[in-house]
Design a protein around this motif. Sequence first.
Motif, short mmCIF file in Angstrom:
data_model
loop_
_atom_site.label_atom_id
_atom_site.label_comp_id
_atom_site.label_asym_id
_atom_site.label_seq_id
_atom_site.Cartn_x
_atom_site.Cartn_y
_atom_site.Cartn_z
N PRO A 117 3.82 3.46 5.83
CA PRO A 117 4.17 2.50 4.78
C PRO A 117 5.48 2.88 4.09
O PRO A 117 5.88 4.05 4.08
N GLU A 161 8.24 3.25 -1.55
CA GLU A 161 7.94 2.66 -2.84
C GLU A 161 7.83 1.14 -2.71
O GLU A 161 8.69 0.50 -2.10
N LEU A 162 6.79 0.60 -3.26
CA LEU A 162 6.60 -0.85 -3.27
C LEU A 162 6.08 -1.28 -4.63
O LEU A 162 5.30 -0.56 -5.28
N GLN A 171 2.90 -4.41 -2.54
CA GLN A 171 1.91 -3.54 -1.91
C GLN A 171 0.69 -4.34 -1.49
O GLN A 171 0.13 -4.12 -0.42
N TYR A 191 1.61 -6.28 1.53
CA TYR A 191 1.68 -5.35 2.67
C TYR A 191 0.28 -5.03 3.20
O TYR A 191 0.03 -5.08 4.41
N ASN A 192 -0.65 -4.73 2.32
CA ASN A 192 -2.01 -4.39 2.73
C ASN A 192 -2.72 -5.60 3.36
O ASN A 192 -3.47 -5.45 4.33
#
Length: 279
Positions: A74, A77-78, A83, A86-87
């Motif tokens: 990953p 930093e998000l 995030q 992304y997940n």
Amino acid sequence: METTSSSGGDETQGSGLVEVQVATAALRRSEVFHIVKELLGFVLYMHHQIPSVLQNLENEFTDLKEEMTEMAIPPAELKPSDQRKYNTRKREVRCRIKKRQKLMNGISTLLSALQQALDEVSRIEGIALILGGSLVRPLFVYDITVSHGRFDSGGTKEHATTKLAQSVSRKAIRALISGGAGSLSYTGPTKLFLLVRCPCTLNLPLDFLPKRDFRYSKKVVPKHMSIKCNSSCYQTNNEHVASILDASCCNSESSPSDVIWFQCKHTIRGLPCKASLEG
């Protein structure tokens, strides 16, 4: 050029011989492999066993695996919102890979076995693609004969796909469609079996087992295709494209030139017809 002949009537639709002319004396192993792969993908797609054409399915699955590999690490930093996106995407990709994994593994394993078989034999008489729950009671049978099946020293992976192989594949698929292939289908998932017809004296890889005296239900009307190479030393007629029911088998008194069917022990299990790449 392709020609189609049929005995007429809905019950025997497609039972006639479909011929595809090839402007060469013989086909390479790699060309035969490409043609069979294209026909296999056509049969699976037309009978609703895969959600899209085989090439698109392979490309989509490759892209998903590459995306999953990239997402294994990953970003450093998000933002919280990024995030979550992304997940969510990672779960979607993992789920889609899981849904396709068994199907794609089955296709890959069967095609790899076919490549190995073609590389081992000096000639091949024909290919059978059979859809159904079992070989004894199939739903659909595609019996493909190659009129000049002797190979040179080249292997299935030694040559890029030729224009000839692409042309023959397109002609073969168009001819099958014109003959009614796929007009009647099965709405549920089933299996695809692959058989090759070779001299009984050949030692095929362990992925193929001899099927002596092979028979299936007479209720099934097979679709016959003859891929006819332009060779004066090898002539074919309708008798050479007889159904699997009449295929000659080896026995203790048979000559080395006799041929039998060899069944690939790997099968492809189709997906439900409503499955889609977006699912």
